[in-house]
Design an enzyme around this catalytic site. Sequence first.
Site, short mmCIF file in Angstrom:
data_model
loop_
_atom_site.label_atom_id
_atom_site.label_comp_id
_atom_site.label_asym_id
_atom_site.label_seq_id
_atom_site.Cartn_x
_atom_site.Cartn_y
_atom_site.Cartn_z
N ASP A 32 -2.93 -2.83 -3.64
CA ASP A 32 -3.22 -1.88 -2.55
C ASP A 32 -2.22 -2.12 -1.42
O ASP A 32 -1.78 -3.24 -1.19
CB ASP A 32 -4.67 -2.09 -2.03
CG ASP A 32 -5.25 -0.81 -1.40
OD1 ASP A 32 -6.29 -0.33 -1.86
OD2 ASP A 32 -4.61 -0.28 -0.46
N SER A 37 -7.09 1.96 3.56
CA SER A 37 -8.18 1.05 3.17
C SER A 37 -8.05 -0.22 4.02
O SER A 37 -7.07 -0.37 4.76
CB SER A 37 -8.05 0.70 1.68
OG SER A 37 -6.77 0.13 1.44
N ALA A 82 -4.33 5.03 -6.59
CA ALA A 82 -3.49 4.98 -5.38
C ALA A 82 -2.91 6.35 -5.08
O ALA A 82 -2.05 6.85 -5.81
CB ALA A 82 -2.38 3.95 -5.57
N ASN A 100 4.42 10.09 -2.33
CA ASN A 100 3.38 9.07 -2.56
C ASN A 100 2.53 9.37 -3.79
O ASN A 100 2.17 8.46 -4.54
CB ASN A 100 2.46 9.01 -1.33
CG ASN A 100 1.55 7.79 -1.40
OD1 ASN A 100 2.00 6.64 -1.34
ND2 ASN A 100 0.26 8.02 -1.61
N SER A 125 -8.34 15.59 -9.57
CA SER A 125 -9.30 16.18 -8.63
C SER A 125 -9.66 17.60 -9.04
O SER A 125 -8.86 18.30 -9.66
CB SER A 125 -8.67 16.19 -7.22
OG SER A 125 -9.40 17.03 -6.37
N TYR A 150 -1.88 18.47 -1.63
CA TYR A 150 -2.66 17.39 -2.26
C TYR A 150 -3.07 17.82 -3.68
O TYR A 150 -2.78 17.12 -4.65
CB TYR A 150 -3.91 17.06 -1.44
CG TYR A 150 -4.94 16.30 -2.25
CD1 TYR A 150 -6.08 16.94 -2.71
CD2 TYR A 150 -4.73 14.98 -2.59
CE1 TYR A 150 -7.00 16.28 -3.50
CE2 TYR A 150 -5.64 14.30 -3.38
CZ TYR A 150 -6.77 14.96 -3.84
OH TYR A 150 -7.67 14.30 -4.63
N LYS A 154 -1.66 16.54 -7.59
CA LYS A 154 -2.50 16.11 -8.72
C LYS A 154 -2.17 16.96 -9.97
O LYS A 154 -2.11 16.46 -11.08
CB LYS A 154 -3.99 16.23 -8.36
CG LYS A 154 -4.45 15.24 -7.32
CD LYS A 154 -4.31 13.80 -7.81
CE LYS A 154 -4.82 12.79 -6.81
NZ LYS A 154 -4.66 11.40 -7.30
N ASN A 200 -13.66 15.01 5.57
CA ASN A 200 -14.69 15.40 4.61
C ASN A 200 -16.08 15.46 5.26
O ASN A 200 -16.37 14.80 6.26
CB ASN A 200 -14.71 14.44 3.42
CG ASN A 200 -13.43 14.50 2.59
OD1 ASN A 200 -12.91 13.48 2.20
ND2 ASN A 200 -12.92 15.70 2.33
N VAL A 218 -19.69 23.36 11.25
CA VAL A 218 -19.85 23.93 9.91
C VAL A 218 -18.79 25.01 9.75
O VAL A 218 -18.80 26.00 10.50
CB VAL A 218 -21.27 24.51 9.74
CG1 VAL A 218 -21.39 25.24 8.40
CG2 VAL A 218 -22.32 23.40 9.85
N ARG A 232 -20.49 22.81 -3.00
CA ARG A 232 -19.68 21.85 -3.75
C ARG A 232 -20.55 21.02 -4.67
O ARG A 232 -21.77 20.96 -4.49
CB ARG A 232 -18.96 20.90 -2.76
CG ARG A 232 -17.98 21.58 -1.82
CD ARG A 232 -16.76 22.13 -2.53
NE ARG A 232 -15.78 22.69 -1.62
CZ ARG A 232 -15.78 23.94 -1.15
NH1 ARG A 232 -16.76 24.76 -1.52
NH2 ARG A 232 -14.83 24.37 -0.33
#
Length: 335
Positions: A32, A37, A82, A100, A125, A150, A154, A200, A218, A232
């Site tokens: 890591d 984190s 990661a 990354n 994801s 993002y 993926k 989130n 909201v 979701r």
Amino acid sequence: MMNVLVTGCCGYIGSHTCVELLENNYNVIGLDNFSNSKRDVLGKIENIVNKKIKFYEGDMLDKDILNKIFLENKIDLVVDFAAYKSVGDSVAKPIDYYVNNVSSVLTLLQVMKEYNVKNLIFSSSATVYGNPSVLPITEECEVGGTTNPYGTSKLYVEGILKDLYASDNSWNIIIFRYFNPIGAHKSGLIGEEPNGIPANLMPYICKVATGELECLRVFGDDYNTKDGTGVRDYIHIMDLARAHINGIEKLKNSNGGLFIYNLGTGKGYSVMDIIHTFEKVNGLTIKYKVVERRSGDIDSCYADASKALKDLKWSTQYDLADMCRDAYDYVNKIK
Ligand code: WQD
């Protein structure tokens, strides 16, 4: 005992998966860079399972640290968590996200190939489905039309893995498409603790519940859903972590393959469902106000999880009340 390299081992999903791996008698080698984190998570994992992780601090972009890990340990399988994962951030910093989230996996795959390690679980994801035209979403649904770098990062890595497997069928790969993991380990020692203001829903609600934030926004109540707020598929982090144990069992019994699984519960919950359930199980009120939609958001996204349930003999054990209770218990302990 199998030696499993877990990249991003101190992150939200990584740390909970390390607990499951150690409890199932795997040796865990962790990597890591603490970009999203905290170092103290290592000690918390070890407190929970009373076992040590062999830890390396470093970045997956650094081939030297990966070579050091593979030289010093006989790695049997890699679980790769990661990655940066903020949708909003990715729109503002696409280059950072592609370097990354994509280049680092290429570095990892190069080193794995050099050491002839071909067992990999990759964390993807549900965002790879873009705005789904079919619900619930199965693994056969079309991917693409991603609405942010993002999700696109993926999608790119999934394409790389498919090309890699096509070039050499001895690669043994699982792609897990996570829906919306929330909640925390029952001990309350590890959980979701994003840096700064959470993007989130659940971590934001938790900060409103503890008083760190004043009011939940909201993002829109005019979606094509039962109450107009976004729907979701929320899944307890421990159910999601446990799926990785089932995934490793699958790879142990396979001589090569590329397997894709949705990790969700198959149930869709709206923002209002989350607010009301959170209030009910924790005996409090969440102040909120409806504001305009967040760009890039979609109406509904929930999984058909039957393939993972059948293929991996996996099942979800926790319900929405557990997710809301455990999420709040965690933030209550750390505040
Ligand atoms: C959920 C719902 C929002 C915040 C993203 C990534 C996904 C995964 C999880 C990494 C939506 C609403 C949210 C708030 C709100 N990440 N909301 N107010 O966007 O479904 O998924 O995070 O793997 O890949 O795409 O999750 O929690 O941000 O939003 O009303 O302050 O809550 O509009 O309907 P999302 P989320």
